[in-house]
Scaffold this active site. Structure first.
Site, PDB file in Angstrom:
ATOM      1  N   GLN A   1       0.830  -1.249   0.011  1.00  0.00           N
ATOM      2  CA  GLN A   1       0.088  -0.020   0.000  1.00  0.00           C
ATOM      3  C   GLN A   1       0.969   1.140   0.166  1.00  0.00           C
ATOM      4  OE1 GLN A   1      -2.392   1.388   3.393  1.00  0.00           O
ATOM      5  NE2 GLN A   1      -4.164   1.501   2.117  1.00  0.00           N
TER       6      GLN A   1
ATOM      7  N   TYR B   1      -6.120  10.592   4.531  1.00  0.00           N
ATOM      8  CA  TYR B   1      -4.768  11.037   4.401  1.00  0.00           C
ATOM      9  C   TYR B   1      -4.695  11.687   3.266  1.00  0.00           C
ATOM     10  CZ  TYR B   1      -3.998   7.932   8.090  1.00  0.00           C
ATOM     11  OH  TYR B   1      -3.899   7.193   9.379  1.00  0.00           O
TER      12      TYR B   1
HETATM   13  C1  FNR Z   1      -5.483  -0.005  10.191  1.00  0.00           C
HETATM   14  N1  FNR Z   1      -6.429   0.289   9.068  1.00  0.00           N
HETATM   15  C2  FNR Z   1      -5.322   0.520   8.266  1.00  0.00           C
HETATM   16  N2  FNR Z   1      -5.966   1.082   6.816  1.00  0.00           N
HETATM   17  C3  FNR Z   1      -4.989   1.311   5.744  1.00  0.00           C
HETATM   18  O1  FNR Z   1      -5.745   1.557   4.699  1.00  0.00           O
HETATM   19  N3  FNR Z   1      -3.892   1.497   5.765  1.00  0.00           N
HETATM   20  C4  FNR Z   1      -3.284   1.257   7.079  1.00  0.00           C
HETATM   21  O2  FNR Z   1      -2.034   1.370   7.244  1.00  0.00           O
HETATM   22  C5  FNR Z   1      -4.073   0.803   8.104  1.00  0.00           C
HETATM   23  N4  FNR Z   1      -3.467   0.498   9.216  1.00  0.00           N
HETATM   24  C6  FNR Z   1      -4.321  -0.027  10.341  1.00  0.00           C
HETATM   25  C7  FNR Z   1      -3.702  -0.485  11.539  1.00  0.00           C
HETATM   26  C8  FNR Z   1      -4.439  -1.208  12.565  1.00  0.00           C
HETATM   27  C9  FNR Z   1      -3.544  -1.702  13.709  1.00  0.00           C
HETATM   28  C10 FNR Z   1      -5.890  -1.452  12.366  1.00  0.00           C
HETATM   29  C11 FNR Z   1      -6.422  -2.266  13.209  1.00  0.00           C
HETATM   30  C12 FNR Z   1      -6.529  -0.952  11.199  1.00  0.00           C
HETATM   31  C13 FNR Z   1      -7.659  -0.107   8.733  1.00  0.00           C
HETATM   32  C14 FNR Z   1      -7.757  -1.542   8.036  1.00  0.00           C
HETATM   33  O3  FNR Z   1      -7.043  -1.986   6.883  1.00  0.00           O
HETATM   34  C15 FNR Z   1      -9.191  -1.866   8.062  1.00  0.00           C
HETATM   35  O4  FNR Z   1      -9.878  -1.188   6.790  1.00  0.00           O
HETATM   36  C16 FNR Z   1     -10.128  -1.748   9.272  1.00  0.00           C
HETATM   37  O5  FNR Z   1      -9.408  -2.110  10.357  1.00  0.00           O
HETATM   38  C17 FNR Z   1     -11.434  -2.276   9.032  1.00  0.00           C
HETATM   39  O6  FNR Z   1     -11.484  -3.745   8.773  1.00  0.00           O
HETATM   40  P1  FNR Z   1     -11.284  -4.942   9.957  1.00  0.00           P
HETATM   41  O7  FNR Z   1     -10.413  -4.604  10.776  1.00  0.00           O
HETATM   42  O8  FNR Z   1     -12.875  -4.605  10.699  1.00  0.00           O
HETATM   43  O9  FNR Z   1     -11.419  -6.105   9.437  1.00  0.00           O
END
Ligand code: FNR
Length: 366
Positions: free
Chosen positions: A102, A187
């Site tokens: 990403q 962002y």
């Molecule tokens: C995230 N999320 C996130 N999204 C993203 O686009 N880039 C990132 O670097 C991060 N970092 C991140 C760190 C941590 C510890 C968490 C818990 C979440 C969001 C993540 O990718 C996801 O979209 C959300 O957590 C929702 O999905 P879940 O957790 O309900 O499966």
């Protein structure tokens, strides 16, 4: 209901992804210095490849130093970082999984402490750095002063587009097979998309076309260097969840943007939401963003990924079987269970389950 299920391979361009489960990008804030990966990244990402994910995506990886959320974010702005990521991509591929990166720029949410150190902004005097914003005056009140924030000039915008292009080239040399542009969660690129944070009056603000210009330029730049046989994803916030507030970014604009990005050669829109404004009215809960993915899917000829509140194999399978999304991204459940993919195979794949487990682990299949 079609024949496609969670374990149907997904082919995007010439890349065959073995199943529809992806590890959602998740910041680890675990670099010691200069955006270089540590053993933590290799083990963390590697475990989830062992754990049966079809795609293992890195955390938000900064395309330039000022695009980091914290000093401990992963970076891909120099060749040393790319080389250091190579053993990880190789290991992921060896497990039959697809390594994805990403590519990110944190915009005005940059220069902060790690979440477990308070998450508050760090000023340049304290070792932080200047952060970019479409329009400083519009920064929503997260309860923090940001004196180090600067309105991005046309030159800054061009620099970021170039940084994305070069980061994509480096990602390819590091062995990644999917590049995802991060345009969600408040962002930099999302800050330009949303009229809440973008009050510019130049070619990058105002109309839908102007607000989407930056993300379209970044996507085109990544596509320019990403090989024709490999897919590009874009993660967007499907909505700001500010329907009752000021003019904001919503799902109708997201569907329109998806069609534009498809024309530029993007292959999948990864549909998340929010992260821009503290007043967002989001519900959360199981599948809460899936309807956004469905709406974006109607927007154009492009695959979509659903994410958010997906925790159970049957739930993930139903999303794919019912054609609600082409791919399911799983975040927190992959923190609770790095072997979510193996668990899903165990539950859903019947006699084919053992073949979906690493040979070393097969005696564990029920
Ligand atoms: C995230 N999320 C996130 N999204 C993203 O686009 N880039 C990132 O670097 C991060 N970092 C991140 C760190 C941590 C510890 C968490 C818990 C979440 C969001 C993540 O990718 C996801 O979209 C959300 O957590 C929702 O999905 P879940 O957790 O309900 O499966």
């Amino acid at each position: 209901m079609g024949d496609t299920d969670l374990f149907s391979p997904l082919t995007l361009r010439d890349l065959e992804i073995p199943n529809r489960i992806a590890v959602s990008p998740m910041c680890q804030y675990s670099c010691d210095t200069d955006g270089l990966p540590t053993e933590w990244h290799r083990v963390h990402l590697g475990s989830r490849a062992v754990g049966g994910a079809g795609i293992v995506m890195t955390e938000a990886t900064a395309v330039e130093p000022r695009g980091r959320i914290t000093r401990h974010d992963l970076g891909i702005w120099d060749d040393e970082q790319a080389s250091a990521l190579e053993p990880t991509t190789e290991f992921i591929r060896d497990q039959g999984s697809v390594p994805a990166i990403q590519l990110a720029h944190a915009g005005h949410k940059a220069s902060k402490r790690k979440p477990w150190e308070g998450n508050d902004p760090i000023t340049p005097k304290e070792g932080g750095w200047e952060v970019l914003s479409p329009s400083p005056e519009a920064y929503p009140p997260f309860g923090e002063e940001r004196p180090e924030m600067r309105k991005a000039t046309g030159e800054d915008i061009q620099d970021v587009v170039d940084a994305y292009r070069e980061a994509a080239e480096r990602s390819l040399s590091a062995g990644f097979e999917i590049a995802e542009v991060h345009a969600a969660h408040g962002y930099l690129l999302h800050e330009f998309l949303s009229p809440v944070t973008n009050q510019r009056e130049d070619d990058y603000g105002g109309s839908f076309e102007n607000r989407t210009r930056f993300v379209r330029e970044v996507t085109a730049a990544v596509r320019e260097v990403w090989p024709d046989d490999k897919p590009v994803f874009v993660r967007i916030s499907g909505t700001d969840w500010l329907d009752d507030g000021p003019e904001s970014w919503d799902v109708e604009q997201s569907a329109r943007l998806a069609a534009d990005l498809a024309e530029l050669g993007a292959d999948l829109i990864d549909v998340s939401s929010g992260g821009l404004h503290p007043d967002q009215d989001a519900t959360g809960g199981p599948n809460f963003q899936v309807p956004l993915a469905e709406r974006v899917d109607e927007g154009g000829d492009i695959a979509v990924g659903a994410v958010g509140g997906i925790t159970e194999p049957k739930q993930a399978d139903a999303i794919v079987r019912n054609g609600r999304a082409d791919l399911v991204l799983v975040g927190r459940e992959f923190l609770r269970d790095p072997y979510f993919g193996l668990r899903a195979a165990d539950e859903l794949a019947g006699e084919e389950a053992p073949a979906k487990w690493p040979i070393q682990y097969r005696r564990g299949v029920r």
